[in-house]
Structures are given as C-alpha cells and as structure tokens.
Design a protein around this motif. Structure first.
Motif, mmCIF file in Angstrom:
data_model
loop_
_atom_site.group_PDB
_atom_site.id
_atom_site.type_symbol
_atom_site.label_atom_id
_atom_site.label_comp_id
_atom_site.label_asym_id
_atom_site.label_seq_id
_atom_site.Cartn_x
_atom_site.Cartn_y
_atom_site.Cartn_z
ATOM 1 N N TYR A 126 0.831 -1.210 0.000
ATOM 2 C CA TYR A 126 0.000 0.000 0.000
ATOM 3 C C TYR A 126 0.857 1.248 0.000
ATOM 4 N N ALA A 127 0.194 2.355 -0.302
ATOM 5 C CA ALA A 127 0.849 3.670 -0.275
ATOM 6 C C ALA A 127 -0.146 4.674 0.283
ATOM 7 N N VAL A 128 0.364 5.618 1.044
ATOM 8 C CA VAL A 128 -0.488 6.674 1.600
ATOM 9 C C VAL A 128 0.137 8.015 1.245
ATOM 10 N N THR A 129 -0.669 8.912 0.693
ATOM 11 C CA THR A 129 -0.221 10.280 0.418
ATOM 12 C C THR A 129 -0.913 11.184 1.425
ATOM 13 N N ALA A 130 -0.127 11.782 2.326
ATOM 14 C CA ALA A 130 -0.714 12.546 3.435
ATOM 15 C C ALA A 130 -0.520 14.042 3.229
ATOM 16 N N VAL A 131 -1.576 14.783 3.527
ATOM 17 C CA VAL A 131 -1.554 16.245 3.453
ATOM 18 C C VAL A 131 -1.671 16.761 4.884
ATOM 19 N N GLU A 132 -0.727 17.623 5.273
ATOM 20 C CA GLU A 132 -0.660 18.075 6.667
ATOM 21 C C GLU A 132 -0.584 19.596 6.702
ATOM 22 N N PRO A 133 -1.737 20.257 6.480
ATOM 23 C CA PRO A 133 -1.711 21.716 6.318
ATOM 24 C C PRO A 133 -1.339 22.473 7.590
ATOM 25 N N GLU A 134 -1.761 21.982 8.758
ATOM 26 C CA GLU A 134 -1.513 22.715 10.008
ATOM 27 C C GLU A 134 -1.262 21.702 11.114
ATOM 28 N N ASN A 135 -0.493 22.105 12.105
ATOM 29 C CA ASN A 135 -0.160 21.163 13.176
ATOM 30 C C ASN A 135 -0.727 21.539 14.541
ATOM 31 N N HIS A 136 -1.524 22.597 14.598
ATOM 32 C CA HIS A 136 -2.038 23.003 15.918
ATOM 33 C C HIS A 136 -3.190 22.097 16.345
ATOM 34 N N ALA A 137 -3.600 22.268 17.604
ATOM 35 C CA ALA A 137 -4.563 21.331 18.205
ATOM 36 C C ALA A 137 -5.876 21.234 17.428
ATOM 37 N N GLY A 138 -6.302 22.327 16.799
ATOM 38 C CA GLY A 138 -7.577 22.275 16.078
ATOM 39 C C GLY A 138 -7.451 21.840 14.634
ATOM 40 N N GLY A 139 -6.219 21.617 14.160
ATOM 41 C CA GLY A 139 -5.999 21.297 12.750
ATOM 42 C C GLY A 139 -6.362 19.865 12.392
ATOM 43 N N LEU A 140 -6.480 19.638 11.100
ATOM 44 C CA LEU A 140 -6.765 18.297 10.585
ATOM 45 C C LEU A 140 -5.702 17.891 9.572
ATOM 46 N N HIS A 141 -5.421 16.602 9.538
ATOM 47 C CA HIS A 141 -4.594 16.023 8.480
ATOM 48 C C HIS A 141 -5.457 15.021 7.727
ATOM 49 N N TYR A 142 -5.063 14.720 6.510
ATOM 50 C CA TYR A 142 -5.782 13.674 5.781
ATOM 51 C C TYR A 142 -4.844 12.970 4.819
ATOM 52 N N GLY A 143 -5.238 11.771 4.439
ATOM 53 C CA GLY A 143 -4.392 11.009 3.533
ATOM 54 C C GLY A 143 -5.235 10.171 2.599
ATOM 55 N N LEU A 144 -4.700 9.967 1.406
ATOM 56 C CA LEU A 144 -5.340 9.076 0.441
ATOM 57 C C LEU A 144 -4.535 7.773 0.434
ATOM 58 N N GLY A 145 -5.217 6.687 0.691
ATOM 59 C CA GLY A 145 -4.547 5.389 0.735
ATOM 60 C C GLY A 145 -4.953 4.512 -0.436
ATOM 61 N N VAL A 146 -3.988 3.732 -0.932
ATOM 62 C CA VAL A 146 -4.308 2.685 -1.917
ATOM 63 C C VAL A 146 -3.698 1.388 -1.407
ATOM 64 N N LEU A 147 -4.561 0.397 -1.224
ATOM 65 C CA LEU A 147 -4.154 -0.895 -0.667
ATOM 66 C C LEU A 147 -4.422 -1.954 -1.735
ATOM 67 N N TYR A 148 -3.359 -2.613 -2.171
ATOM 68 C CA TYR A 148 -3.491 -3.548 -3.292
ATOM 69 C C TYR A 148 -4.081 -4.872 -2.828
#
Ligand code: S6P
Ligand code: ZN
Length: 184
Positions: free
Chosen positions: A51-73
C-alpha cells in the motif's frame, strides 16, 4: 497566511496532488500476518508493494486536521487478506473518519481496553467512523485496489509500537471465498 486549502484526488489512479507519499512493502509488515512461513516466502520471492499513503498536513495546531489518500493492493498472505500495519493514535482520544472511494475493503476495529472487535465495510460510498482508543487496520477483501481517504486530528500521531507488542486479537481470512473474522 492560508496553507494549501485545496487538493485534487483521482480514485482510479489513486493519486492526490500535494502531500507526501509513503510506501509499505510486505517486508515492512514483519510480525503482522498469522502465517509467518507464507509471509517469509513472499518477501523472499518479490516483496510486493502492499500500500501507499499520500498525506496532506496543512496545520499542526490542536484544532488542525490532516488527511491522507490510501491505496491498498489486493492479495493474500496464506489465507489472510492483505492489510495495513494498523495503529492506535498516540493521542488515544483522537478519532478518525474513513471514506471509501473504490474497491472492496473493510476496517478491522479493536477497542484497545476491552478487546472488542468489529469489521466494518469500506467501499465506494461508505464512511467508517473510528472512535478514539480504537486500533484500526484497513483490509482489502476484493480483487482490485482499495482506495480511501482518512481524515484525523493533526495531533493524533501514529502508535505502531503498541500493535507490534500486542497484535490485533482477530484476523480476517478467506473462507469459501468470503471474508471471515477469526480469533488469532
Ligand atoms: C492515519 C490513517 C491512514 C493510515 C493508512 C495506513 O491516521 O489511519 O492514513 O495511516 O491507512 O495504515 P497504517 O496502519 O500503516 O498507518
Ligand atoms: Zn489512524
């Protein structure tokens, strides 16, 4: 200043603009699969990309969100379906939302205190809410790539060590061609 606010994903090619891509091969999942002989033989034969995950991490403070797109073969190791390493969040209270985009998968969820386990379908048009204090592992139970997005608190963190010490109590195996949740 605003961070990057918009990205574009494609569920067929499993790509996401921006973000960092991390790849995991079968050899990265030492100790995860029940059938160690099958795992070793496959690692020595071709050590496939799982698998591979591409993660987007726009902000690191307590209220922030991260997200990632995963592809699992798709595939199996012995009778067990191909899956991710699985983790708990370092910040145990942190929940996560998984959105299925393509393929046929499932989320194995384990309440880390009680050990209660559940298998939730993950496929196009499905959303799985992973509560806090819940170990989660994604499994491809189909025959094409499973593509999904996960959204989680910026400060969630990934605790893989807890899973390395005590693996999930349940495994998901193929029984008569269908996924079945069994005791490890
Ligand atoms: C992050 C989120 C996913 C996983 C991905 C790979 O909180 O749950 O992006 O990182 O599915 O799984 P793993 O267990 O190798 O991190
Ligand atoms: Zn997570």
């Amino acid at each position: 200043m605003f961070p990057d606010l918009s990205q574009v994903y494609d569920s067929t090619s499993a790509t996401l603009t921006g973000g960092n891509r991390v790849e995991r091969r079968l050899s990265d999942l030492a100790g995860c699969f029940q059938d160690e002989a099958a795992w070793k033989a496959l690692v020595e034969e071709s050590d496939p990309l799982l698998y591979a995950v591409t993660a987007v991490e726009p902000e690191n403070h307590a209220g922030g969100l991260h997200y990632g797109l995963g592809v699992l073969y798709p595939g199996r190791v012995g009778e067990e379906y191909v899956m991710t390493k699985g983790h708990l969040h370092t910040w145990r209270d942190a929940a996560e939302v998984y959105i299925g985009l393509r393929g046929e998968g499932a989320m194995l969820l384990e309440d880390w205190e009680s050990g209660e386990s559940r298998l939730e379908p993950l496929r196009a048009n499905s959303i799985v809410y992973v509560p806090g204090n819940t170990a989660h592992r994604t499994i491809n139970v189909g025959s094409e790539p499973l593509v999904y997005i996960g959204v989680y608190p910026a400060q969630a963190g990934h605790d893989y060590a807890a899973i390395a010490q005590r693996n999930f109590r349940k495994i998901v195996v193929s029984r008569d061609g269908a996924p079945s949740l069994q005791d490890r």
